[in-house]
Motif scaffolding. Structure first.
Motif, PDB file in Angstrom:
ATOM      1  N   ASP A  37       0.536  -0.985  -0.091  1.00  0.00           N
ATOM      2  CA  ASP A  37      -0.304   0.027   0.019  1.00  0.00           C
ATOM      3  C   ASP A  37       0.236   1.286  -0.525  1.00  0.00           C
ATOM      4  OD1 ASP A  37      -2.911  -0.872  -0.229  1.00  0.00           O
ATOM      5  OD2 ASP A  37      -2.677  -0.912   2.025  1.00  0.00           O
TER       6      ASP A  37
ATOM      7  N   PRO B 210      -3.710   3.569   4.197  1.00  0.00           N
ATOM      8  CA  PRO B 210      -3.934   3.253   3.064  1.00  0.00           C
ATOM      9  C   PRO B 210      -4.388   4.176   2.511  1.00  0.00           C
ATOM     10  CG  PRO B 210      -5.484   1.886   3.598  1.00  0.00           C
ATOM     11  CD  PRO B 210      -4.712   3.005   4.826  1.00  0.00           C
TER      12      PRO B 210
ATOM     13  N   LEU C  76      -6.497   4.089  -0.583  1.00  0.00           N
ATOM     14  CA  LEU C  76      -7.128   3.245  -1.387  1.00  0.00           C
ATOM     15  C   LEU C  76      -6.924   3.026  -2.718  1.00  0.00           C
ATOM     16  CD1 LEU C  76     -10.531   2.547   1.154  1.00  0.00           C
ATOM     17  CD2 LEU C  76      -8.712   1.069   0.487  1.00  0.00           C
TER      18      LEU C  76
ATOM     19  N   ARG D 266      -4.148   0.833  -4.163  1.00  0.00           N
ATOM     20  CA  ARG D 266      -3.964   0.175  -3.683  1.00  0.00           C
ATOM     21  C   ARG D 266      -3.134  -1.117  -4.938  1.00  0.00           C
ATOM     22  NH1 ARG D 266      -7.442  -2.721   0.646  1.00  0.00           N
ATOM     23  NH2 ARG D 266      -5.540  -1.543   1.687  1.00  0.00           N
TER      24      ARG D 266
ATOM     25  N   ALA E  43      -3.174  -6.896  -2.699  1.00  0.00           N
ATOM     26  CA  ALA E  43      -2.501  -6.597  -1.878  1.00  0.00           C
ATOM     27  C   ALA E  43      -4.117  -7.825  -0.746  1.00  0.00           C
ATOM     28  CB  ALA E  43      -2.846  -5.545  -1.741  1.00  0.00           C
TER      29      ALA E  43
END
Length: 713
Positions: A391, A408, A410, A413, A417
């Protein structure tokens, strides 16, 4: 093309025949180029040419010692003086500033200020340098005294060290002296001593290479460098200054803050170039927004913007509250947040076996220092924030101190993950990891876990426990690897030879291993010997008994006069101690019931480690009963830790707290005092210096120490 020196046309014969004239011209030339370099950021000659002038001046002064003058550029480093760090009373109080924590608060303040002034008001915006405050007094144009801020009224004499800072003029330039209201009078100027980011990084790199602990941030590095007893150390730390204020605005021929800044430049002081004269509150707002965006590219740390009313006349009309000027405010930046890549989540094994997940990050600079690791606390926290390896995460420092992963990004990402899970076994010893009912932490259940042993050894030698100075992680790890130390009692059987010949893990140019050496070994042995006299409460804390922190250790030492009495106590007797319930009592009893633990304690006693409460049986007058103290900063002069000072205050009946409120009796501010000092000033809580504290502990009461009693609300 480099400008020709004003001395190139001097007649060589006249120089030789009249060294006094040559020396004075050299001094003026060097002062001129120092002014251009620091105050104007416009050097006219190269560093090599400047060094050549300095060499010539030193040589002439060596040949003519009767012509040496304290204000000469060659005299920046002096010898020790008896008044170093002695109290210095400021010409006028050095106030703290009220804070605006966001732009809305700042806008509200500028609006109130304009309304209170009853007319349009100009403002001057200056960068809020994250350094150490300084006040310097000049008599007849010559630097006479330099002092730290202290409690705002009285600081510490650091004149010798400030003379080593190259951008500090030892005497004011003629143009600046002409701007004084009284040319023969004295003037006190004020500013900030700071350490540039690059210099801070170099200092810490050298510290780590030499096995020393790095500084936490440039502000602490600057404050610590300023209070060195050896001025040559200060000189080698590459400190700089920005000067921006004067104790008495009526002592110079200026009517505004903007004119004051120009006068300071004329005197030869280093004045920050990033200042702005703002005609309206809207311009103030815009300047603060702009600075917040570019703070990361500055070569030094800032933590906000100081906004001042420009007119001295309006400043005098607005006046002061009990705590701060009404005509100035500090706009504080919100916590700095950065994004970086989460490379991995590893686990760290603590001294009690607790397994803590740790974020391994691509190094990123946040709020003044580089962050490469941050605790994720526990598995529940990892899942709550939903951080995963790979992340891009948002990082900040909680309170501008502790690295923290907020969560994080997002949208960035990577595919695939996966949610992180706690490993099934300990990475150090391979034993199963378990999670007890009702607990957030997972634990390694093995008593032979090497990681736990290392953490227990480090905990024993830490400042809060037995304070074995210099016994850091690298040395302890080498001692464990070489099997010289297996438990805390082994510290006390080490010899100077064993430590001196300990391999550091590094090699020299010939590929031969580098050993710790006799100098460090001798210091470590002396520190180990000194630790034998630590109070029983520190020994109990150092043993690493689960649930026994500093406060619990003090409670146990107060209830049981010796280790022998404590070891024989039942669970019921332990639970009767004030502040110790059933869970803690069971943990303490189980620790002492373990035969291996009892054997370690017997060995410690045989080695001479104190196992009794030195104050047992003594009747200490409770002269501080009901008074709350807060300690901040380091107590460098006495050598005491804050815990030791707190224990002595508690023995006199005081309460010692970790936070400042209106009900706090006194705040004791040591070296590099932080936000607790600022809060005390803001709340009007009396601030004591380390000298005040030592006087109080020696005298036994506030009255005997000459400290005014505080009536608490």
């Amino acid at each position: 093309m480099e400008q020709e020196s004003m001395f190139d046309a001097l007649d060589a014969a006249s120089v030789v025949s009249d060294p006094a004239t040559r020396i004075e011209k050299l001094r003026r030339e060097i002062e001129h180029h120092t002014y251009l370099y620091y105050a104007k950021d416009a050097p006219e000659i190269s560093d090599a040419a400047f060094d050549s002038l300095m060499r010539e001046l030193r040589e002439l002064e060596r040949e003519n010692p009767e012509l040496v003058d304290p204000t000469s550029p060659t005299q920046r480093v002096g010898g020790y003086v008896g008044e170093q760090f002695a109290p210095v009373r400021h010409a006028q109080r050095m106030y703290s500033l009220d804070n605006a924590m966001d732009l809305h608060e700042l806008d509200a303040w500028t609006a109130r200020t304009v309304e209170a002034a009853g007319r349009d008001v100009e403002f001057v915006c200056e960068l809020k340098i994250d350094g150490s405050s300084i006040a310097m007094t000049y008599d007849a144009g010559v630097l006479a005294k330099a002092a730290t801020r202290g409690d705002g009224t009285t600081g510490e004499d650091v004149t010798v060290n400030m003379r080593t800072v190259r951008d500090v003029p030892l005497r004011l330039r003629d143009q600046g002296i002409a701007g004084l209201s009284d040319e023969d009078g004295s003037v006190e100027v004020r500013g900030e001593v700071y350490m540039p980011k690059a210099s801070f990084d170099s200092l810490n790199t050298a510290a780590v290479a030499n096995g020393k602990a790095p500084f936490a941030n440039p502000r602490n590095a600057a404050a610590g460098s300023l209070r060195q007893k050896d001025p040559t150390i200060t000189q080698g730390r590459d400190l700089s200054t920005f000067i921006y204020a004067i104790a008495d605005t009526q002592s110079i021929k200026a009517d505004t803050q903007w004119e004051l800044l120009q006068w300071l430049r004329d005197c030869g002081f280093h004045v920050n170039p990033d200042v702005k004269l703002c005609a309206t509150p809207a311009e103030v707002h815009a300047f603060c927004e702009d600075v917040a965006e570019k703070r990361s590219v500055l070569p030094y740390e800032i933590d906000g913007v100081v906004v001042k009313v420009n007119s001295f006349a309006v400043q005098r009309e607005l006046g002061f509250t009990a705590k701060a000027p009404r005509w100035a405010i500090a706009y504080k930046f919100p916590p700095e947040e950065k994004t970086t890549l989460l490379r991995d989540i590893t686990v760290q094994v603590g001294r009690t076996g607790a397994i803590t997940p740790v974020a391994e990050l691509d190094p990123v600079r946040v709020a003044g220092s580089t962050v490469a690791r941050a605790t994720l606390h526990n598995l529940d926290e990892v899942h709550r924030k939903d951080v995963r390896v790979g992340d891009t995460v948002i990082v900040r420092k909680a309170g501008d101190v502790i690295p923290e992963v907020l969560g994080p990004v997002l949208s960035l990402r990577p595919e695939g993950a996966m949610p992180w899970e706690m490993p099934a076994s300990c990475p150090s010893c391979g034993s199963p990891i378990v999670r007890e009912d009702g607990e957030a932490a997972f634990r390694c259940i093995s008593m032979d876990c090497p990681a736990q042993a290392l953490e227990r050894l480090l905990h024993w030698s830490s400042r809060g426990a037995m304070d074995i100075d210099g016994m850091g992680e690298e040395i302890v790890a080498r001692l464990v690897e070489s099997e010289r130390v297996r438990d805390v009692a082994d510290y006390y059987s080490l010899t100077e030879y064993e430590l001196a010949t300990l391999e550091t893990g590094r090699v020299n140019k010939e590929g031969e291993p580098i050993h710790l050496g006799s100098t460090i070994a001798a210091k470590l042995i002396a520190s180990i010997e000194a630790s034998k006299t630590r109070p029983l409460a520190r020994v109990l804390f150092g043993l690493g008994i689960r649930h026994v922190g500093k406060t619990t250790g003090e409670q146990l030492a107060s209830a049981f006069p010796s280790m022998a009495a404590l070891m024989e106590a039942t669970e019921e007797q332990l639970a009767e101690v004030d502040g110790i319930g059933g869970v803690i009592a069971q943990s303490i009893w189980a620790f002492f019931a373990n035969k291996d633990n009892r054997e370690v304690i017997r060995r410690l006693e045989r080695m001479g480690v104190s196992m009794e409460d030195a104050t047992a049986g003594e009747e200490v007058p409770q002269t501080l009963a009901g008074i709350t103290f807060v300690l901040t900063g380091s107590l460098a002069e006495s050598g005491m830790t804050r815990d030791e000072a707190g224990a002595r205050l508690k023995a006199m009946g005081a309460k010692v707290s970790g936070s400042v409120s209106k009900k706090t009796g006194y705040v004791v501010a040591g070296e590099a005092a932080g936000s607790k000092y600022d809060k005390a000033i803001a709340l009007g809580v009396p601030v004591l210096t380390e000298a005040d504290l030592l006087r109080l502990l020696e005298a036994g009461s506030l009255e005997a120490a000459g400290i005014a009693a505080r009536t608490q609300e």
